[in-house]
Design an enzyme around this catalytic site. Sequence first.
Site, PDB file in Angstrom:
ATOM      1  N   HIS A 102      -9.926   8.833   7.147  1.00 24.25           N
ATOM      2  CA  HIS A 102      -9.642   7.548   7.806  1.00 24.25           C
ATOM      3  C   HIS A 102      -8.405   6.879   7.191  1.00 24.25           C
ATOM      4  O   HIS A 102      -8.280   5.655   7.254  1.00 24.25           O
ATOM      5  CB  HIS A 102     -10.815   6.555   7.700  1.00 24.25           C
ATOM      6  CG  HIS A 102     -12.136   7.128   8.099  1.00 24.25           C
ATOM      7  ND1 HIS A 102     -12.695   6.904   9.335  1.00 24.25           N
ATOM      8  CD2 HIS A 102     -12.996   7.942   7.435  1.00 24.25           C
ATOM      9  CE1 HIS A 102     -13.856   7.533   9.407  1.00 24.25           C
ATOM     10  NE2 HIS A 102     -14.057   8.184   8.268  1.00 24.25           N
ATOM     11  N   SER A 117      20.702   3.807   7.671  1.00 30.83           N
ATOM     12  CA  SER A 117      20.703   2.815   8.739  1.00 30.83           C
ATOM     13  C   SER A 117      22.114   2.255   8.875  1.00 30.83           C
ATOM     14  O   SER A 117      22.834   2.101   7.886  1.00 30.83           O
ATOM     15  CB  SER A 117      19.724   1.701   8.376  1.00 30.83           C
ATOM     16  OG  SER A 117      20.089   0.504   9.022  1.00 30.83           O
ATOM     17  N   LYS A 136      18.373   1.789   3.333  1.00 29.03           N
ATOM     18  CA  LYS A 136      17.441   2.656   4.060  1.00 29.03           C
ATOM     19  C   LYS A 136      17.744   4.145   3.933  1.00 29.03           C
ATOM     20  O   LYS A 136      18.890   4.553   3.894  1.00 29.03           O
ATOM     21  CB  LYS A 136      17.469   2.303   5.567  1.00 29.03           C
ATOM     22  CG  LYS A 136      16.982   0.928   5.922  1.00 29.03           C
ATOM     23  CD  LYS A 136      15.473   0.757   5.789  1.00 29.03           C
ATOM     24  CE  LYS A 136      14.710   1.586   6.787  1.00 29.03           C
ATOM     25  NZ  LYS A 136      14.860   1.080   8.141  1.00 29.03           N
TER      26      LYS A 136
END
Length: 463
Positions: free
Chosen positions: A159, A280, A286
């Site tokens: 999960h 980016s 990034k």
Amino acid sequence: MSQSKSLWGGRFKTALSESALRFSSSIDHDKTLYQEDIQGSIAHVEMLAACKIVSSEEMRRVRKALKDILLEIESGELDLSWDKEDIHMAIEQRLIQKVGSMGGKLHTGRSRNDQVALDERLYLRSAITEIKKLIAQFQRVLLYKSEKYFGTIMPGYTHLQRAQPIFLSHHILAYVSMLERDYERLSDCYKRVNRLPLGAAALAGTSFPIDRLSVAKKLGFDSVLENSIDAVSDRDYIIEFVSVCSGIMMHLSRMSEELVLWTSQEFNFAKIDDAYTTGSSIMPQKKNPDMAELTRGKVGRVYGDLMNILTLMKGLPLAYNRDMQEDKLPLFDAVNTTRECVYIMTHVFIHTKFDKLRFEEELKNDFLTATEIADYLVQQGVPFREAHSITGKIVGYCIEHQTSLSKLSLKELHKFSHKFSEDVFEMLDPHKSIEHKKSSGSTAPNEVKKQIVYWTRVLKTRK
Ligand code: ARG
């Protein structure tokens, strides 16, 4: 285009309108099949000669001309523009230009319907072989990583919640098992692809004394399709193949998703080399896992291809219908996309490093070994359900008191059960937890080693 140029124009008074020809022409995409078309035609004409349907001299001239056409196509000399209708017509027209009416004899005992199916099956054979090789290569890379990181422990998830400590190698080897099923499915699908449709002619067979078995042997097919109607109507082999590709893509998307998560700053479990990440245009900090994201995104295309071909075939009466010309688009797209994605993900994994220390940080102060506490109580004679409930209460206590299992004293543990003694603390060590696993296929060191030995043996002999 004037009517006289069309090879099927005999019974028509007027030529096909330009718009209808443009609409129905498939050469823009089926030119991909030029090699297979020529290979099939050579095998066919050799058989016609062996069966004395054409002379040996005619066969030799046709075969030579077909080989020349192959070179003309490869050098870009032969015009394959839209007005040629399809690749089969373009090659035949060129053949007739080169050897005259003798070229027209090539089409004896066959039709475009079985020719198309033949070309597709030949094409798919090589595509399957190639994708199988790429999958085996990917498995080898993963196996290498699992050996390299043997001993590294990480939190295992269910999960997406931390569940139990596992070996990183065990996690990576799960990918190897997933890919193995894809490999098996491709091999199985190959068996149904590798059957010869040629000689079915339009649908009913032919009155010429052709020898289909010899063509099958020449082209390396396992057998001849037993029903001429089915031979030209069937596209199950494409549906099956694209569905196998959908499974491969689904697996790749799960791996991609994990890479996206693991390379995020939140997890920080893995780093992909600069060469396989992008920046980016606006945020200089990034480093994005675009290859994994694109792979995840391209799954939609292959699922779309599957829906496309399934819907295309739905409700079609036997035998050939022109609708079926549309089958090549999803087929080629599924082959190209799957091939590209398996290849790029292999390279992304080659260039990914996992961070042992980060995993260790996450293993501390956590409830990952709660199951071990429950198992410990079971060993002391407590029924599992009761042990589970006691351990749950201990976890609840830790959360309430902002502490962790390893920081509890024996006195605190005795509040929950008197079955605890000093040795319980051993169980809280993630390394011990892994070593305590006994079942086959588990994350226990020996079991993981067994998997590595097994895959090394299997993948070594695989080409
Ligand atoms: N371009 C067609 C296809 O790919 C060729 C078969 C045409 N056969 C016919 N009878 N019209 O399916």
